[in-house]
Design a protein around this motif. Structure first.
Motif, PDB file in Angstrom:
ATOM      1  N   GLN A 194       2.264   8.969  -0.002  1.00  0.00           N
ATOM      2  CA  GLN A 194       1.633   8.045  -0.887  1.00  0.00           C
ATOM      3  C   GLN A 194       2.215   6.592  -0.915  1.00  0.00           C
ATOM      4  O   GLN A 194       1.634   5.630  -0.913  1.00  0.00           O
ATOM      5  CB  GLN A 194       1.875   8.595  -2.592  1.00  0.00           C
ATOM      6  CG  GLN A 194       1.023   7.846  -3.674  1.00  0.00           C
ATOM      7  CD  GLN A 194       1.670   8.374  -5.156  1.00  0.00           C
ATOM      8  OE1 GLN A 194       2.270   9.092  -4.890  1.00  0.00           O
ATOM      9  NE2 GLN A 194       0.935   7.752  -6.168  1.00  0.00           N
ATOM     10  N   ASN A 195       3.657   6.623  -0.856  1.00  0.00           N
ATOM     11  CA  ASN A 195       3.966   5.149  -0.737  1.00  0.00           C
ATOM     12  C   ASN A 195       3.851   4.503   0.543  1.00  0.00           C
ATOM     13  O   ASN A 195       3.649   3.613   0.616  1.00  0.00           O
ATOM     14  CB  ASN A 195       5.499   5.323  -1.126  1.00  0.00           C
ATOM     15  CG  ASN A 195       6.042   5.500  -2.673  1.00  0.00           C
ATOM     16  OD1 ASN A 195       6.142   4.506  -3.406  1.00  0.00           O
ATOM     17  ND2 ASN A 195       5.872   6.775  -3.261  1.00  0.00           N
TER      18      ASN A 195
ATOM     19  N   GLU B  93       0.607   3.080   0.333  1.00  0.00           N
ATOM     20  CA  GLU B  93       0.511   1.847   0.077  1.00  0.00           C
ATOM     21  C   GLU B  93       1.049   0.712   0.782  1.00  0.00           C
ATOM     22  O   GLU B  93       0.792  -0.499   0.649  1.00  0.00           O
ATOM     23  CB  GLU B  93       1.239   1.857  -1.528  1.00  0.00           C
ATOM     24  CG  GLU B  93       0.342   2.575  -2.483  1.00  0.00           C
ATOM     25  CD  GLU B  93       1.027   2.932  -3.718  1.00  0.00           C
ATOM     26  OE1 GLU B  93       1.910   2.358  -4.292  1.00  0.00           O
ATOM     27  OE2 GLU B  93       0.068   3.794  -4.352  1.00  0.00           O
ATOM     28  N   GLN B  94       2.391   0.958   1.339  1.00  0.00           N
ATOM     29  CA  GLN B  94       3.058  -0.063   2.267  1.00  0.00           C
ATOM     30  C   GLN B  94       1.901  -0.265   3.306  1.00  0.00           C
ATOM     31  O   GLN B  94       1.871  -1.667   3.790  1.00  0.00           O
ATOM     32  CB  GLN B  94       4.099   0.803   3.041  1.00  0.00           C
ATOM     33  CG  GLN B  94       5.206   0.734   2.190  1.00  0.00           C
ATOM     34  CD  GLN B  94       6.675   0.794   2.960  1.00  0.00           C
ATOM     35  OE1 GLN B  94       6.622   0.704   4.089  1.00  0.00           O
ATOM     36  NE2 GLN B  94       7.814   0.989   2.385  1.00  0.00           N
TER      37      GLN B  94
ATOM     38  N   ASP C 238      -0.426  -2.799   1.978  1.00  0.00           N
ATOM     39  CA  ASP C 238       0.241  -4.235   1.820  1.00  0.00           C
ATOM     40  C   ASP C 238       0.263  -4.755   3.020  1.00  0.00           C
ATOM     41  O   ASP C 238       0.367  -6.130   2.846  1.00  0.00           O
ATOM     42  CB  ASP C 238       1.542  -3.794   1.077  1.00  0.00           C
ATOM     43  CG  ASP C 238       1.573  -3.427  -0.258  1.00  0.00           C
ATOM     44  OD1 ASP C 238       0.448  -3.599  -0.884  1.00  0.00           O
ATOM     45  OD2 ASP C 238       2.496  -2.977  -0.785  1.00  0.00           O
TER      46      ASP C 238
END
Lengths: 187, 187
Positions: free
Chosen positions: A155-156, A159-160, A163
């Motif tokens: 999940q992270n 998101e990276q 971004d």
């Protein structure tokens, strides 16, 4: 008329994203989305069971793909590396096929209801990974813990990747998150 | 009649657990729970906003308690140890005051709707920990990642504590989960 058509599904997703962005998720109805995509409200429900699900089109294919990748990992791979590697494969494919990822993120971030649905989708991934680990002989509680951690990393990493506007590959985002996690545990 | 009474709240929780266990969560209504606890349906809503929330009585006090404990951690503490220590404190208090924990677990495990609400509660804890870390100067993405991992550790420690029927203290369960996580990352 065909009962199901990928072009229509894509138009529904596009219509929903536009409407949610213009009017806010709460003020948009299934009827609005269907009309914008040029179909009836009733036809909408051939594609998605409710208003939330239109933002998670295709998501049901991810848990079995993840489980297959975990089961295909080298027999000697430890549980966490096996699941992380499976997530790298799934994520690499996901970022190739996903459309409108940043718009979609913004809509979800603005709606507790959509965040709830997203957590349910992530929980389905966790369950799939956990089951696959159990098939590899990992004890139940440990399988669940490892699957949860790997899902957080996935999940992270996603998101990276968002971004970075798609300028990094997914696997390198996942590696960065994994390194960050490993470093978080004091020796 | 008082508008809010802790005795009534406790009776509602007890009534809900009994009814959910006897009839299944889906077949029980707010009216059933209220009647079993000897109050009206309307009075139920003074205590809880919906049917799910009766199983999460008092849960709104946990996120601020967690945030306070994170903020009170030694200035030199690294992010993950700071949040894990805060969770140890919150968990130690929680297991002292929680009633019917095993029954509650069984009811939640049988209902996707309740699992969804539980994930929302855990997300509120994650958010509180993440915000507190940011106040301690931790960068946003890292704060979120660390808070998520610590919440997973807390959740799994609580399940270990339940499985041990309260015969282990919470902090030792959390330590065991943390050790297991640390060991999961290949060097």
């Amino acid at each position: 008329m065909a009962r199901w058509d990928p072009g229509t599904e894509g138009r529904l997703v596009r219509a929903a994203l536009d409407l949610f962005t213009e009017c806010g998720y709460d003020d948009v109805t299934v009827t609005h989305i269907a009309e914008r995509a040029g179909i009836t409200r009733r036809s909408y429900f051939r594609y998605f069971p409710d208003k939330r699900e239109v933002l998670f089109a295709g998501s049901d294919r991810l848990p079995p793909a993840l489980a297959d990748a975990v089961l295909a990992a080298d027999r000697t791979a430890a549980p966490l590396p096996a699941v992380l590697d499976a997530y790298a494969q799934v994520g690499n494919r996901l970022v190739e096929i996903i459309d409108h990822a940043a718009e979609r993120r913004a809509v979800i971030d603005a709606s507790p209801e959509l965040q709830e649905r997203e957590r349910t989708k992530l929980a389905a991934l966790t369950d799939a990974a956990s089951e696959a680990l159990r098939e590899r002989g990992v004890e139940r509680d440990h399988a669940k813990l490892i699957a949860q951690i790997a899902t957080i990393a996935f999940q992270n990493a996603f998101e990276q990747w968002l971004d970075a506007c798609g300028e990094r590959n997914f696997a390198s985002c996942l590696q960065a998150v994994t390194d960050s996690l490993r470093g978080a545990f004091p020796a």
